[in-house]
Design an enzyme around this catalytic site. Sequence first.
Site, mmCIF file in Angstrom:
data_model
loop_
_atom_site.group_PDB
_atom_site.id
_atom_site.type_symbol
_atom_site.label_atom_id
_atom_site.label_comp_id
_atom_site.label_asym_id
_atom_site.label_seq_id
_atom_site.Cartn_x
_atom_site.Cartn_y
_atom_site.Cartn_z
ATOM 1 N N HIS A 123 10.456 -0.845 17.159
ATOM 2 C CA HIS A 123 12.205 -0.307 17.138
ATOM 3 C C HIS A 123 12.710 -1.352 15.902
ATOM 4 C CE1 HIS A 123 16.088 0.401 18.508
ATOM 5 N NE2 HIS A 123 15.553 1.542 18.729
ATOM 6 N N CYS A 168 16.815 14.374 -4.264
ATOM 7 C CA CYS A 168 17.593 13.207 -3.575
ATOM 8 C C CYS A 168 17.692 12.999 -2.534
ATOM 9 C CB CYS A 168 19.097 14.135 -4.256
ATOM 10 S SG CYS A 168 19.613 15.315 -2.955
ATOM 11 N N LYS A 214 -15.647 -11.266 -0.665
ATOM 12 C CA LYS A 214 -16.567 -11.906 -0.532
ATOM 13 C C LYS A 214 -17.380 -12.385 -1.091
ATOM 14 C CE LYS A 214 -15.613 -15.565 2.416
ATOM 15 N NZ LYS A 214 -14.657 -17.219 1.867
ATOM 16 N N ARG A 256 -20.584 -16.551 6.939
ATOM 17 C CA ARG A 256 -19.245 -16.167 6.787
ATOM 18 C C ARG A 256 -18.459 -14.849 6.562
ATOM 19 N NH1 ARG A 256 -16.402 -20.848 4.053
ATOM 20 N NH2 ARG A 256 -17.809 -22.329 3.773
ATOM 21 N N MET A 276 -10.400 -13.797 11.120
ATOM 22 C CA MET A 276 -12.464 -13.938 11.209
ATOM 23 C C MET A 276 -12.959 -15.198 11.538
ATOM 24 S SD MET A 276 -13.339 -10.007 10.434
ATOM 25 C CE MET A 276 -13.139 -10.419 8.628
ATOM 26 N N SER A 301 17.348 20.166 -6.132
ATOM 27 C CA SER A 301 17.605 19.387 -5.412
ATOM 28 C C SER A 301 17.183 18.896 -3.896
ATOM 29 C CB SER A 301 18.711 18.543 -5.256
ATOM 30 O OG SER A 301 18.826 16.874 -5.456
ATOM 31 N N TYR A 322 12.908 15.184 -11.799
ATOM 32 C CA TYR A 322 13.281 13.494 -11.402
ATOM 33 C C TYR A 322 13.560 13.261 -9.763
ATOM 34 C CZ TYR A 322 17.710 15.942 -10.042
ATOM 35 O OH TYR A 322 18.913 16.445 -9.407
ATOM 36 N N ARG A 347 -11.152 -14.738 -6.244
ATOM 37 C CA ARG A 347 -11.247 -13.300 -6.477
ATOM 38 C C ARG A 347 -9.516 -13.140 -6.809
ATOM 39 N NH1 ARG A 347 -8.535 -14.313 0.374
ATOM 40 N NH2 ARG A 347 -7.813 -16.092 -0.624
ATOM 41 N N GLY A 393 -8.180 -16.040 7.333
ATOM 42 C CA GLY A 393 -8.323 -16.932 8.833
ATOM 43 C C GLY A 393 -8.252 -15.929 9.793
#
Lengths: 922, 922
Positions: free
Chosen positions: A485, A874, A48, A117, A128, A806, A894, A369, A126
């Site tokens: 989990h 892979c 800000k 602020r 703080m 790979s 790749y 922003r 929202g």
Amino acid sequence: MARRRSSGPKRKPTAKRRPPAKRRPSRTKLVYDFAEGNKDMKYLLGGKGANLAEMTNLGLPVPPGFTITTDACRTYMDTKKLPPGLMAEVEDHLRRLERKMKRKLGDPADPLLVSVRSGSMFSMPGMMDTVLNLGMNDESVEGLTKQTNDERYAWDCYRRFIQMFGKIVVGISGEVFEDILDEAKLARSKKMKTKVSEVKDTDLTADDLRDVVDHFKNVFQKESKARFPQKPSMQLAMAIEAVFNSWNNRRAQEYRRREGIDDALGTAVNVQSMVFGNKGFDSGTGVAFTRDPGTGKRGVYGDYLANAQGEDVVAGIRTPEPLAALRKINRKAYDELDKIMKLLEKHYRDMCDIEFTIEQGALWMLQTRVGKRTPPAAVKLAVDMVEERLITKVEALGRVTPEQLDQLLHPQFDPNARAEVIAKGVNASPGAAVGKVVFDADTAVEWVEKGEKVVLVRDETNPDDVHGMYAAEGILTARGGKTSHAAVVARGAGKPCVVGADGIRIDYAGKKFESNGRTIKQGEVISVDGTTGTVVAGEVKLVEPKPSKEFTTLLGWADQARKLGIRANADTPEDAKRAREFGAEGIGLARTEHMFLGDRLPIVRRAILAETDAERDEALEDLRKLQRQDFVGIFKAMDGLPVTIRLLDPPLHEFLPDSKTLAVELERLRIAGDIARIDLIDRVAADRKKLLSAVERLEESNPMMGMRGCRLGLVLPGLYRMQVQAIMEAACELKRKGNKPGVEIMIPLVGIPKELEVLRAECEDVARRVMKETGVRVPYLVGTMIEVPRAALVAGEIAEDAEFFSFGTNDLTQMTYAFSRDDAEGKFLTEYLEKDILEVNPFESIDQTGVGRLVEIATREGRESNPKLKVGVCGEHGGDPTSIGFFAKVGLDYVSCSPFRVPIARLAAAQAALGSGEAASK
Amino acid sequence: MARRRSSGPKRKPTAKRRPPAKRRPSRTKLVYDFAEGNKDMKYLLGGKGANLAEMTNLGLPVPPGFTITTDACRTYMDTKKLPPGLMAEVEDHLRRLERKMKRKLGDPADPLLVSVRSGSMFSMPGMMDTVLNLGMNDESVEGLTKQTNDERYAWDCYRRFIQMFGKIVVGISGEVFEDILDEAKLARSKKMKTKVSEVKDTDLTADDLRDVVDHFKNVFQKESKARFPQKPSMQLAMAIEAVFNSWNNRRAQEYRRREGIDDALGTAVNVQSMVFGNKGFDSGTGVAFTRDPGTGKRGVYGDYLANAQGEDVVAGIRTPEPLAALRKINRKAYDELDKIMKLLEKHYRDMCDIEFTIEQGALWMLQTRVGKRTPPAAVKLAVDMVEERLITKVEALGRVTPEQLDQLLHPQFDPNARAEVIAKGVNASPGAAVGKVVFDADTAVEWVEKGEKVVLVRDETNPDDVHGMYAAEGILTARGGKTSHAAVVARGAGKPCVVGADGIRIDYAGKKFESNGRTIKQGEVISVDGTTGTVVAGEVKLVEPKPSKEFTTLLGWADQARKLGIRANADTPEDAKRAREFGAEGIGLARTEHMFLGDRLPIVRRAILAETDAERDEALEDLRKLQRQDFVGIFKAMDGLPVTIRLLDPPLHEFLPDSKTLAVELERLRIAGDIARIDLIDRVAADRKKLLSAVERLEESNPMMGMRGCRLGLVLPGLYRMQVQAIMEAACELKRKGNKPGVEIMIPLVGIPKELEVLRAECEDVARRVMKETGVRVPYLVGTMIEVPRAALVAGEIAEDAEFFSFGTNDLTQMTYAFSRDDAEGKFLTEYLEKDILEVNPFESIDQTGVGRLVEIATREGRESNPKLKVGVCGEHGGDPTSIGFFAKVGLDYVSCSPFRVPIARLAAAQAALGSGEAASK
């Protein structure tokens, strides 16, 4: 209101977001006037503050003010005291502000009011605290009366200030103040002779409010054991400290944990002169976006609320009007705003999100922003802005996160469907799912076996629930964050999942849950959207994603920019086709396990349980004929592109029944036989006993590290030869028909150079024979997976016999950590993530220091010994943007990932090549 | 005869024995006169050739000759042809030899005869072929008659030559010739009017033999389709080729595989003028050692056989007399021999083994080499020679192999016991065992459970036999070598084992085996000596090893020389005491698992199955009290020396019953309950079900990589705290009593620096508390095992929180190879070793390129970040000499091994430091 929509992408909680490398320049300046900063100083001034400074310097109408740096906050956190000298500096800047505003804080004649602020490096909306109207006291309330010529207004400001200050700075419960207000309303209702419920705040007169203020001050003194501070400088110091403290309130801590923001950053504090949108109908407040943040469409977009302050908008008490309303009310202000928004977009070279206030006709910019946007908007904005020559293609590629693309690729709620949202939670695993509610894993499995679709709803999950999670369409929990989990397992299983929907209250005994006043019983249908965290009652129609024109354009640019090839992991012609549609340039991993399952299982068992070579050979021969057709299908779907086929990898007991089940069955048969004395039972039992002993012979204590991969190929004569023959026959058949099969044979689990040497020779032998018999020549490569730590450590030697490597980073991660994924994810891994022992789940994003070091060693030494070596990945990490950035840095040729992640990988690879975006930032 | 005794140590089949690094100097010379070589040219001239050259140059009476190099043999193996120019060179050297001997090959007047013998770099006694009396033909037989004045002798030589040449060079079965000889004897018996069985070879007259030669030549022509070659140069070329070919006969190949000798070395060929020990009683032949190879006692030792050739000695037809006999017969020759032996011992600076022949009074040296010796002899010789100032202590330490020490440390057959040897096999795993014969694993287990001791006898073993192998005292197989399944598993389990005893024939159905004409039935007692490969009928008394004075002296020197510390792995006070007696300087690994087993299991189960924190804490508290006493015992036994205690490592389900057994039991109870409808059964079933579900919850698919090690410490509150408290209380108690406990707390399975950081802090917290409560200060270290590949890769970071590293090379090998040892050793590992995919079992000797690289990385980077870091090894490799050499090279501080291997490690560490012996050679 747009600000409240959590439409923007939630960033993935990978490695903690941290400040840039240079952390603490040796400065002691703790306060910056807005004119002293700029938009790149977010670390020091917060988002800000930095943007207010930027706008100030652009000459935009920003209410003057100054910012107290995050440095000051960090010192405060360390010492629990405001840094020495801070308040002196603040006073100094305040004096300047007063001079500029020609008003003084607390002035009984013409007082200045300021807002205080928070504002940290990363947006934490929202989370703080904010204190408004600071500077009100017994004297300045009179000054404000004079200034505004509105006594009621002045006293209302004062009472609001005490209320907010009391709550935020001293921690007095809001109810205490509400009770007083209610009493005042009751008194007023008597005077008005109306029902108290019909009395509005605005009905309270200046005198009423004067009384309220007195009461408030008394309450303040009672609760805080101190008089309400009249001295504005004292108010300011207390408010600054309160904002600093709010960095560490529980809400903010939890938000940071969820979003992966470093706790050490701290917040800046912005002290800004107040402007008022609630000074009548020539005043108002609004938020706006320079383009539509939901769709990315051109043209400003926003909401306006006349005669109101920002807080009223946020509180959602009144419904704002579209921004166009302002045009009618105040054309001049609207035009100015429109001009400013165009300027900001040009200046920031991105869609901006702004907050503004109009005070008695005059426009004030309160915040800007770069605006959050939905994934489709992100894509459209990026492509449009290139067309508008606002940004370059390179920049456009950095403007969309791979996660945003991911969200575009999962089934989602039909946006046109009507939905009764009953809860919101954390979007833990993307995609949407519909099913009947069940509350325990066993029921989930049971119902699914009966053909139902279910959503498993739990307070939180633990290892005992995993079978139910796999059975369910989606998962919803009341507790937990992105590393819980439930979240970890769901992402692993690719199940949509919403966690931490703390509005829901589960009654396990009653088999129901309540949310938002609605009760849902077991068996009722709900829909969950793991992309957004939304939970809806009833069935929502799901839509498959349709890539937009811009999506295709952007990925086209990505393809031009990236250096990494992108392949897909696909085992069937269907998957191969889909992968190709998504832009895959080949198959990096075609597993062959499935060719041994389904209706082939009996043949496979014949081969495994064969008692003679002839029996086994016959079964293998049957398999060869079937698999040959499998390979024809895959090669055809990928015609002209490389297809890396991995020879059989899993341990053989995976193709046999489970020994515990068999043992129990056998026991039952044995007892039945003893009781019934029926010959047939004994014969069945004898058969089962034979099977059981075969299974037990093949069982292993640690199958992950047992007889699998190339060990099968070396110890079981004929198995790999059969597969290679089927592959080469398929390839030769297609080649003869004019196709171009791209054969790459991959030998899994090599850890000893000789393993590959021997098996490669066998492959070549079979290939030569097939080509001789068919009279067709097909070029083919033989290579290996690097998935055992030793393979990486002796890669130089292995590369002598490999045309490609790979990296099987899943297994490589398992072995390097000694983490059995099956066991770890259900058990200690969650706890490790929660306790910060691990910052990231190494199965989601590659562990660069450990596993990654092996990847680097193997790539370097493999190429040193064989400069033509092709090197790819892979494992699942091939679809993870951060990991892709790492693989690009290491210089792989790749990555290969699941078909749905191919677009994500294309973008991430481009970002890595361009040094922009997430893939490049770690 | 001493040569036939396999009394010398069999070298361990670790890495293939290979030539020194410089393999092929660019030379083309293919033939060396004896005078041109020396004893260090074994690679090129073979052992025999090099030593003949050495003796020639010492001026000893060696029959002149020359050596065809191994280079020539290698070329022959590559091209299947004698190298071009070889025969020209041979002719050249032959001419020189003829000039020197003043005789010519094939000379009808005074012929030269030569022997053509193999001789490779490493001794392969009896494996390859020899041709004697080469040069005999129809003309030279007359010349020999003249030369010896013995017609019969000359013709006997000729027929022997044809017989040997036919058999070895052309491959004609010996029987064909024997038949002809038998016929001649039959004819002679008729003339002698006696039974044919009483006619001896020597009864055949010159004329008889002349006939035999004619017959032999005919047979030769019939069998080989070519006339018997009369030209000596042709004979020579054919004999050379035959000797080259014998390098690759099956017998030689198998010997090399067993001994780990490289197939590519090839053999040299020695062509030497013949001398004859069978020219009457002033002739003879013998073998001798410069000291007793069985005991190491001073003084020559050997056998002599008058009027005989070496072959007669080898064939064992006549029994030789002790060497002293020669002294009586020919004092001059004896004295000369004695002088030569003294000279040789001085020259070779070691005990020598020689072969000699006396021809008509004149002594000829046919061979010498450093003599093989028994382990006790090796030790005594080394120490004696230092006392005699023949060698230095450093040399002495290189003269005994660690394996020889190993053999001294296992129980052995009482040398005074009478033993009926029924079979000999390969000494696959040292030590001796006595037990009743059983033929299958199940019977083995069954009998052992009844309290019997058994020896498992199988043709060969496979994974199904492993439980029986573990139950048995010892193992005997009819087939297989040192890398067979039986050998690998037996060594792993520390069981005495003899494999490949190919004289035994097992009748499984009849439950008996036959060997050497003796039948042994199931249940009869046999004794097996895995150190020597001997199998004996009945019970042989076993003796525990008693270290000799010289043993102690030698190890004392080793301690002075070595740089590595030597600790032992010991879990109990008894083990600790034994380790200390063997010279351990501390405990490198005290496992604590056993403190959770036995009568403590019920308490442990209470802790694991606890439903409340209080229940668990109470159980842990009970354990703490018990374990405290365990630690007191260990610290006391090792007073003053460091004791590294590993906190609990194995997964918890190891402390619970097996789920399959439980499931079967539960099924039985369920059915019984259904039938009987007895309440009690239902209650028992409910209990079992609860236990089963707990076990299933804890079970893992890959426990090796699951919830164990520090993961237990982190996830289970209280467990490690309990152990640390018990350790510190024990230490404080002892310290107060004046003891010096050497506390080192080791956290297992760390792979993430934070794991150690957190647990270390917990340890310190507990330690501080205990020391505060007891008022005693005990210094202690906290460190970790490096046993997960990642730990090695991030060792720098881990070292910041570790005071020591101990490489757990067993697990590190498992993870690095992805070899679950339990599964691999029973399954593919054997096959890998047999197929040469692995040269060495990486669990026996450390894999230097892969696992070793991790050890190097971790040691280097750990010390870089923490220069005071102590680094050791506590895997089984800590007792393996080759591995010790590697660890010394890497610069570790100590190795830790099982108590019995401590002396071996002391010697190996000394050899490593001195750069001599086996530990230094790899």
